[in-house]
Design a protein around this motif. Structure first.
Motif, PDB file in Angstrom:
ATOM      1  N   UNK A 120     -21.783  -9.290 -28.226  1.00 28.86           N
ATOM      2  CA  UNK A 120     -21.119 -10.558 -28.543  1.00 28.86           C
ATOM      3  C   UNK A 120     -20.666 -11.266 -27.270  1.00 28.86           C
ATOM      4  N   UNK A 123     -22.969 -13.390 -24.904  1.00 33.21           N
ATOM      5  CA  UNK A 123     -23.439 -14.712 -25.354  1.00 33.21           C
ATOM      6  C   UNK A 123     -22.667 -15.815 -24.647  1.00 33.21           C
ATOM      7  N   UNK A 124     -21.457 -15.475 -24.157  1.00 38.08           N
ATOM      8  CA  UNK A 124     -20.641 -16.470 -23.476  1.00 38.08           C
ATOM      9  C   UNK A 124     -20.728 -16.231 -21.974  1.00 38.08           C
ATOM     10  N   UNK A 126     -18.622 -17.378 -17.920  1.00 38.67           N
ATOM     11  CA  UNK A 126     -17.477 -17.985 -17.239  1.00 38.67           C
ATOM     12  C   UNK A 126     -16.157 -17.501 -17.808  1.00 38.67           C
ATOM     13  N   UNK A 128     -14.894 -17.992 -20.666  1.00 38.21           N
ATOM     14  CA  UNK A 128     -14.991 -17.467 -22.014  1.00 38.21           C
ATOM     15  C   UNK A 128     -15.336 -15.983 -21.995  1.00 38.21           C
ATOM     16  N   UNK A 130     -14.590 -13.808 -19.572  1.00 27.25           N
ATOM     17  CA  UNK A 130     -13.381 -13.096 -19.151  1.00 27.25           C
ATOM     18  C   UNK A 130     -12.458 -12.883 -20.345  1.00 27.25           C
ATOM     19  N   UNK A 131     -12.273 -13.963 -21.109  1.00 27.49           N
ATOM     20  CA  UNK A 131     -11.303 -13.920 -22.195  1.00 27.49           C
ATOM     21  C   UNK A 131     -11.774 -13.076 -23.367  1.00 27.49           C
ATOM     22  N   UNK A 132     -13.072 -13.112 -23.650  1.00 29.53           N
ATOM     23  CA  UNK A 132     -13.530 -12.366 -24.829  1.00 29.53           C
ATOM     24  C   UNK A 132     -13.564 -10.865 -24.528  1.00 29.53           C
ATOM     25  N   UNK A 134     -11.475  -9.443 -22.584  1.00 25.19           N
ATOM     26  CA  UNK A 134     -10.051  -9.132 -22.683  1.00 25.19           C
ATOM     27  C   UNK A 134      -9.634  -8.958 -24.141  1.00 25.19           C
ATOM     28  N   UNK A 135     -10.103  -9.876 -24.983  1.00 22.53           N
ATOM     29  CA  UNK A 135      -9.725  -9.829 -26.395  1.00 22.53           C
ATOM     30  C   UNK A 135     -10.227  -8.551 -27.064  1.00 22.53           C
ATOM     31  N   UNK A 136     -11.458  -8.159 -26.761  1.00 22.30           N
ATOM     32  CA  UNK A 136     -11.990  -6.938 -27.353  1.00 22.30           C
ATOM     33  C   UNK A 136     -11.203  -5.716 -26.883  1.00 22.30           C
ATOM     34  N   UNK A 139      -8.160  -5.490 -28.850  1.00 19.13           N
ATOM     35  CA  UNK A 139      -8.430  -4.956 -30.191  1.00 19.13           C
ATOM     36  C   UNK A 139      -8.428  -3.440 -30.172  1.00 19.13           C
TER      37      UNK A 139
END
Lengths: 332, 295
Positions: A120, A123-124, A126, A128, A130-132, A134-136, A139
């Motif tokens: 996942x 797919x992004x 820059x 985004x 870094x942040x995704x 981090x988000x995972x 979780x």
């Protein structure tokens, strides 16, 4: 070529020799305390090296790498925990003490996590990306914080799981140190083979100019995903070693600031060099351990120093001994 | 779920949403206009709360303390921008992540030295300490309504600032094409500094408002920072409108996420997952967020 002894090669050989001799010197000097300390450092070095694969070579700024370390650590902890309790994980998986099973499983599970998260995240790009990542990581962190069966926030303490292949006693400080050291050497060797291979060149190419790599016919997404998965698996191995080392694990190992620490180790030592992160881990963790003895508030100095390093010394410690051209980083 | 509980939680969700918006508005502008990842944004949230918690007993006035705390945080932000961050705008994201991570360490330690490692409790100002019955039978804290009102007011102010003033026009223009704006004779450096200080003041405001509701401690900025990033990414980087919508969504999901599991016998911490799942889902279908900023 193999026999050419440039400065960086000498530096690496001296460093590895020092690490190999350290436990002997420490034992002779009656300072066994350092053996455990450095074993911990080497374990984190493995994690930092795995991050360097995607950060330094792949240009993927992942702010969630600690999650894979944590997953690997929990795999070992949970298996040993169930072996102690003589119960089944999820009702059908028996626990085990054997590191020859738990460590590879830690790699496998962390690699699987990295694969799904990478699927996942990649797919992004820059900010985004870094942040995704981090988000995972968050979780995964919260799953373990709320998983009461395995201690939740308080963590999980366990006994055993420190006899390798039935006869190597990891409870012995010296033995376990050399086991970790051997794993580190293997990771360095295989990592080097990997980045020098065609696969490694493609990954570096994607860092420099992904669009061009695609135009050349390389499915960049798949290459990056493979690299991300490998890095996750190696981080999981580091986590597994860490769990055995501590005989305790808590979710704090995968807090996002831990991922930040790993990035610091990579940059401090010099990214895109594999040996750099090892140097960075040694420097960072020695500071973390011993600076508080001088001043409790060492971070008020270290924080600005970090800013200065970013501004003026981007090539890191290992960058200083490298020839000017090699081992640099891309501008992507 | 009983209707009254539902209403109460909706208000809580909105109130948390506007707090997130105060944080996100500044950060999304910095990120969108200057293309700068600033992990240290949470530090200004923390500083705002600490400033106010210290000033309230001294000045005896909540309002005065808030104003001073905002000014203080903006001043610190100004200084930080000029000393450390200005040179980072042209660097890649990794450098920015690392340097601002260093700033986090610095500010945390600074706060620990000045205020000590123990959490401070901040009282709800007397004027707003009561409860009102908006709906008969459901008393709701006045202070939380105040937070909500402040958030909505600031949101309106920002909308006005960005769409109706010359400064806002420059900000939008800077987000689209900063070289061009610079070439047209605008002092882009000063504009950036101004926007950064404004963002810091907004973060401090969020921190001050949150102070009496939660607890003022060293880690308070870390947690909300991550949620703020979730908001920004869902909303679309650089879009204040997106930040507002996403902040309300995230505030709601987070609040109801805490209530619903207990209704079904699950642990409440599992709710922390909800917003991250939401973010992953949004990015999966819309990799540039709900309101991708133009340019």
């Amino acid at each position: 070529m193999i026999l050419s002894l440039d400065r960086s090669r000498i530096f690496v050989l001296v460093l590895l020799a020092a690490l190999a001799l350290l436990p002997i010197v420490a034992t002779l000097g009656g300072e066994e305390f350092y053996i455990g300390q450095f074993r911990r450092i080497l374990i984190f070095a493995i994690a930092a090296i795995s991050l360097d694969l995607i950060l330094g070579y792949g240009g993927m700024v992942s702010l969630g790498h600690a999650a894979f370390v944590g997953v690997g650590a929990y795999v070992v902890a949970i298996l040993v925990h169930h072996a102690n309790e003589e119960t089944l994980f999820l009702g059908f998986i028996p626990g085990t003490f054997e590191p020859l099973i738990t460590w590879p499983l830690a790699m496998l599970v962390a690699g699987a996590f990295a694969f799904v998260i990478g699927l996942i995240s990649l797919r992004t790009s820059g900010v985004y990306f870094i942040m995704i990542t981090l988000a995972f990581a968050q979780m995964v962190y919260y799953v373990f914080v709320s998983w009461r069966t395995y201690g939740g926030d308080d963590g999980l303490r366990f006994r055993g799981g420190d006899t390798l292949a039935g006869f190597i006693d990891l409870g012995d400080d010296l033995t376990f140190y050399y086991v970790v050291f051997a794993v580190l050497l293997a990771v360095l060797y295989l990592g080097r083979r990997l980045v020098k291979s065609r696969f490694g060149r493609v990954i570096e190419g994607c860092r420099e100019n992904e669009r061009r790599m695609r135009a050349l016919g390389f499915p960049s997404y798949r290459y990056k995903l493979a690299a991300f998965t490998i890095a996750g698996a190696v981080a999981g191995l580091a986590g597994g070693l860490f769990a055995t080392h501590e005989a305790y694990i808590s979710p704090s190992i995968m807090h996002w600031t831990r991922s930040g620490d790993l990035i610091i180790m990579v940059i401090l030592g010099g990214m895109g060099t594999l040996y750099g992160p090892l140097v960075g881990a040694v420097v960072f963790m020695l500071m973390e351990k011993f600076l508080p003895d001088y001043t409790q508030h060492w971070q008020i100095v270290f924080g600005p120093v970090l800013v200065l390093i970013v501004l003026f010394a981007r090539r890191g410690v290992f960058g200083w001994v490298l020839p000017a051209r090699a081992g640099g980083r891309g501008h992507g | 779920m009983p209707l009254l509980l539902f209403l109460e939680q909706t208000l809580n969700g909105l109130q948390f949403g506007v707090t997130l918006f105060l944080m996100a508005a500044g950060l999304t502008l910095v990120l969108g206009i200057m293309n700068m990842v600033n992990l240290a944004h949470g530090a200004f949230y923390m500083l705002g709360a600490y400033f106010a918690a210290t000033l309230v007993p001294i000045t005896g006035s909540f309002f005065m303390s808030v104003v001073l705390a905002l000014a203080g945080a903006a001043a610190v932000g100004l200084l930080t921008e000029m000393v450390a961050l200005r040179t980072l705008y042209s660097r890649d994201h990794l450098d920015q992540v690392l340097a601002t991570f260093g700033l986090i360490l610095f500010f945390r330690e600074l706060v620990k030295i000045v205020w000590g490692p123990i959490a401070i409790f901040m009282d709800v100002p007397d004027l707003f300490s009561g409860r009102v019955e908006i709906v008969p039978g459901a008393p709701y804290p006045v202070y939380r309504l105040l937070v909500l009102a402040v958030g909505v007011t600031v949101g309106g102010f920002l909308w006005w600032l960005i769409t109706r003033t010359r400064l806002g026009m420059l900000i939008r223009a800077g987000a689209s094409n900063r070289e061009m704006v610079g070439a047209l004779g605008v002092d882009i450096k000063r504009l950036y500094t101004l926007v950064f200080a404004l963002g810091c003041a907004l973060a401090a405001l969020a921190g001050v408002m949150a102070g009496p509701l939660y607890v003022v401690d060293i880690g308070m900025g870390d947690d909300i920072l991550i949620k703020t990033f979730v908001v920004i990414v869902i909303g679309g980087i650089g879009s204040v409108r997106g930040a507002f919508v996403a902040a309300i969504i995230v505030g709601m999901v987070d609040t109801f996420g805490r209530i619903l599991p207990s209704q079904f016998g699950l642990s409440a911490t599992i709710a922390e997952l909800a917003i991250y799942i939401l973010m992953a889902a949004v990015l999966f279908w819309k990799p540039r967020g709900l309101f991708p900023a133009a340019g």
